[in-house]
Scaffold this motif. Structure first.
Motif, short mmCIF file in Angstrom:
data_model
loop_
_atom_site.label_atom_id
_atom_site.label_comp_id
_atom_site.label_asym_id
_atom_site.label_seq_id
_atom_site.Cartn_x
_atom_site.Cartn_y
_atom_site.Cartn_z
N LEU A 65 3.90 15.27 2.75
CA LEU A 65 3.51 15.08 4.15
C LEU A 65 4.57 14.28 4.90
CD1 LEU A 65 0.99 15.90 5.69
CD2 LEU A 65 0.11 13.61 5.37
N ALA A 69 10.75 1.36 1.98
CA ALA A 69 9.65 1.44 2.94
C ALA A 69 9.29 0.06 3.47
CB ALA A 69 8.44 2.09 2.29
N MET A 76 0.66 -2.68 0.97
CA MET A 76 1.81 -2.71 0.09
C MET A 76 1.99 -4.09 -0.54
SD MET A 76 5.06 -0.52 1.13
CE MET A 76 5.33 -1.37 2.62
N LEU A 134 9.89 2.28 -2.55
CA LEU A 134 8.92 1.32 -2.02
C LEU A 134 9.63 0.17 -1.33
CD1 LEU A 134 5.89 1.09 -1.97
CD2 LEU A 134 6.04 -0.49 -3.87
N VAL A 179 0.74 0.70 10.82
CA VAL A 179 1.91 0.33 10.02
C VAL A 179 1.73 -1.07 9.44
CG1 VAL A 179 4.34 -0.22 10.18
CG2 VAL A 179 3.51 1.88 11.14
N LEU A 215 5.99 5.37 10.17
CA LEU A 215 4.88 5.78 9.32
C LEU A 215 5.36 6.77 8.26
CD1 LEU A 215 1.88 5.11 9.49
CD2 LEU A 215 1.57 7.34 10.52
N TRP A 268 5.89 5.12 -0.30
CA TRP A 268 4.70 4.90 -1.12
C TRP A 268 4.44 6.09 -2.03
CZ3 TRP A 268 1.50 0.78 -1.75
CH2 TRP A 268 0.31 1.01 -2.44
N ARG A 291 -4.26 6.81 1.20
CA ARG A 291 -4.87 8.04 1.71
C ARG A 291 -5.98 7.71 2.70
NH1 ARG A 291 -5.25 12.97 -2.50
NH2 ARG A 291 -3.07 13.01 -3.09
N PHE A 338 -0.58 -0.83 6.61
CA PHE A 338 0.20 -0.30 5.48
C PHE A 338 0.96 -1.42 4.78
CE2 PHE A 338 3.38 1.86 3.18
CZ PHE A 338 2.83 3.07 2.87
N ASP A 373 2.25 10.69 -5.47
CA ASP A 373 1.10 11.22 -4.74
C ASP A 373 1.60 12.42 -3.95
OD1 ASP A 373 -0.94 11.78 -3.00
OD2 ASP A 373 -1.56 9.69 -2.86
N ARG A 374 1.33 13.64 -4.49
CA ARG A 374 1.98 14.82 -3.93
C ARG A 374 1.64 15.03 -2.47
NH1 ARG A 374 4.12 18.83 -7.17
NH2 ARG A 374 4.61 17.95 -9.20
N LEU A 375 0.41 14.76 -2.08
CA LEU A 375 0.03 14.96 -0.68
C LEU A 375 0.90 14.09 0.23
CD1 LEU A 375 -2.06 16.10 1.40
CD2 LEU A 375 -3.24 13.93 1.13
N LEU A 376 0.96 12.79 -0.06
CA LEU A 376 1.73 11.88 0.78
C LEU A 376 3.21 12.23 0.70
CD1 LEU A 376 0.05 8.45 0.03
CD2 LEU A 376 -0.53 10.13 1.74
N CYS A 432 7.12 4.99 5.54
CA CYS A 432 6.16 4.31 4.68
C CYS A 432 5.54 5.29 3.70
CB CYS A 432 5.03 3.71 5.51
SG CYS A 432 5.53 2.33 6.49
N LEU A 433 5.10 6.45 4.22
CA LEU A 433 4.46 7.43 3.35
C LEU A 433 5.43 7.91 2.28
CD1 LEU A 433 2.41 9.62 5.81
CD2 LEU A 433 1.66 7.77 4.37
#
Lengths: 172, 329
Positions: free
Chosen positions: B87, B148, A76, B145, A69, B130, B137, A31, A72, B81-84, B133-134
């Protein structure tokens, strides 16, 4: 059109500040990264507003598309999903920490503000967009020293990363 | 009343909204058509009729599929993670709309004449990684995962040869404006860049298949190993939007290839936009053909193709182009 520009300016400003806040305050690393990306987007928007679309697109291509990225990827690789950001013990000398944080935040801002306020910039008559060829000539002509120095910094960073990686492997 | 209406419609803000609405409508229809086309192509390649029951020759199948997707319940997995999680599909679809703006369907039919159009498309299409990835994750699932992680390695690797191929054409023409690049190829078949820069075209198209995560480079979703990879946990329109984004990116990639290498709107008899669309969908057909012809590559093969073939070839081609441009002018 002018009101639109002001609205866009306000929007990008909010984006930058909110993104920065999220990047610093979020416990979850991903986040926080999302906040960072929001800030980078806002900065790209500011470039657009200043009639520098090449800079804006490069900002998105390199920072949002590639660097974030990679960050990220690093997140990870280092941490299981749902993990918290690095836990620091907050009891240790809180006053000192607060002062240091304030100093590192306010000092650059103060220096920048001093420069901007004393060297009051010319009224913004929007210049036509700089052609790409001209940009290239400037980078390889008058600004060649700065350009090369930046690449040396990058090289140093890469060498440092490689050295750190090797030491880690020896220890394991 | 009429004057006010025209004033409202010619306001730049209104035009922007209209253009975005038109692009979104195109994306929706495109998704339906390509869904049907892909299932039919897959069917014929595997010597079966494909969808056949819903409507004549299965023509109404995509509507049934869309109805099903839209009416399904949206479920987020436990611990996600509900937001990610929610989104991610939006981040995947939203940039595509921007990518359509500078595509030159004809000299007149161009959404927005940006002289950095090529860069615009490259910058915004990078956001898709991106989104993957989100999604991977945020799902809190090991399949997602893994998908991603693969998506990141793949797209970072293949972005380099893609850029090298595009740069060679940009060097040759001296512009990043897609309309200008297409316009230089309007002098008949042999002026098309696919004949001037065949190597760049090959490198570009292979990298583009990898960047759109299409088979044989569909490792991020690899259904036989990872269930469905990054979108394993998505139901209903969560999956639907990813799907729509994938098909839209296919069209964007093929449109860029058409403008860069296949002469854009150049062609005899019928007006330019038809030629442009024809070439785009011929390339989309080639992408589907690849998918049902080649088996999925292994991960080491994927990276070997990139680092040992595409990048050296792309670099050599770029250097040769630069020297030629410098000497010949």
């Amino acid at each position: 059109m002018e009101q639109l520009a002001y609205a866009a300016y306000g929007f990008y400003l909010v984006l930058i500040l909110a993104g920065g806040w999220a990047a610093v305050r979020c416990r979850d690393l991903v986040r926080a990264l999302l906040g960072l990306i929001m800030t980078l987007f806002g900065v790209a928007g500011m470039y657009f507003l200043m009639a520098a679309p090449f800079m804006a697109l490069m900002q998105i291509l390199i920072y949002v598309g590639a660097v974030s990225v990679l960050i990220f990827f690093a997140v990870m690789l280092t941490r299981a999903p749902g993990g918290d950001a690095g836990q620091e013990d907050e009891e240790r000398r809180p006053a000192r920490r607060a002062v240091l944080a304030l100093l590192s935040g306010v000092l650059p801002a103060a220096i920048l503000a001093a420069v901007v306020l004393t060297q009051s910039p010319q009224a913004l008559a929007l210049k036509p967009e700089l052609p790409l060829a001209r940009l290239g000539q400037m980078l390889t002509g008058p600004y060649v020293l700065a350009f090369e120095l930046i690449s040396v910094v990058l090289l140093a960073a890469m060498a440092g990363a490689v050295v750190l990686g090797f030491e880690r492997r020896k220890g394991a | 009343m009429m004057a006010e209406l025209t004033a409202l419609l010619t306001h730049p803000l209104a035009q922007m909204v209209l253009a975005l609405a038109a692009i979104l409508a195109f994306l929706g229809v495109n998704g339906l058509v390509l869904l049907y086309a892909e299932r039919k192509v897959a069917g014929f390649i595997q010597r079966r009729p494909g969808p056949y029951e819903v409507g004549p020759h299965g023509l109404l199948q995509p509507f049934a599929d869309a109805g099903k997707l839209m009416s399904k319940q949206l479920v987020a997995p436990m611990g996600a993670d509900r937001l990610l999680f929610w989104l991610a599909p939006l981040v995947s679809l939203a940039p595509v709309v921007v990518c359509f703006l500078p595509i030159p369907f004809s000299p007149l039919l161009t959404g927005m004449d940006v002289n950095l159009g090529l860069l615009l498309i490259l910058a915004f299409s990078g956001l898709n990684t991106l989104a993957l990835c989100l999604a991977g994750w945020g799902s809190n699932s090991k399949y997602s995962l893994l998908g991603a992680a693969r998506a990141v390695a793949q797209s970072v690797a293949y972005e380099i040869p893609l850029l090298l191929a595009v740069l060679a054409v940009a060097f040759q023409v001296g512009s990043l404006d897609l309309s200008a690049i297409a316009a230089t190829q309007a002098k008949g078949l042999l002026s098309w860049n696919v004949f001037v820069q065949p190597l760049a075209f090959a490198v570009f198209f292979i990298s583009a298949v990898a960047e759109t995560n299409r088979a044989p480079f569909d490792l991020p979703e690899a259904e036989s190993e990872l269930t469905a990879g990054f979108h394993t946990e998505y139901s209903g329109m969560g999956f639907g939007i990813f799907f729509l984004a994938e098909y839209s990116y296919m069209v964007v990639v093929c449109a860029v290839a058409t403008a860069l290498f296949l002469g854009g709107w150049d062609g005899p008899l019928v007006p330019g936009p038809w030629w442009f669309l024809g070439k785009v969908f011929a390339l989309v057909f080639a992408l589907m053909w690849f998918r049902w012809t080649f088996p999925r590559v292994r991960f080491d093969q994927l990276l070997n193709v990139c680092w040992k073939w595409l990048i050296p070839l792309g670099l050599a081609n770029l250097v040769a182009t630069a020297l030629l441009v410098k000497w010949v002018g």
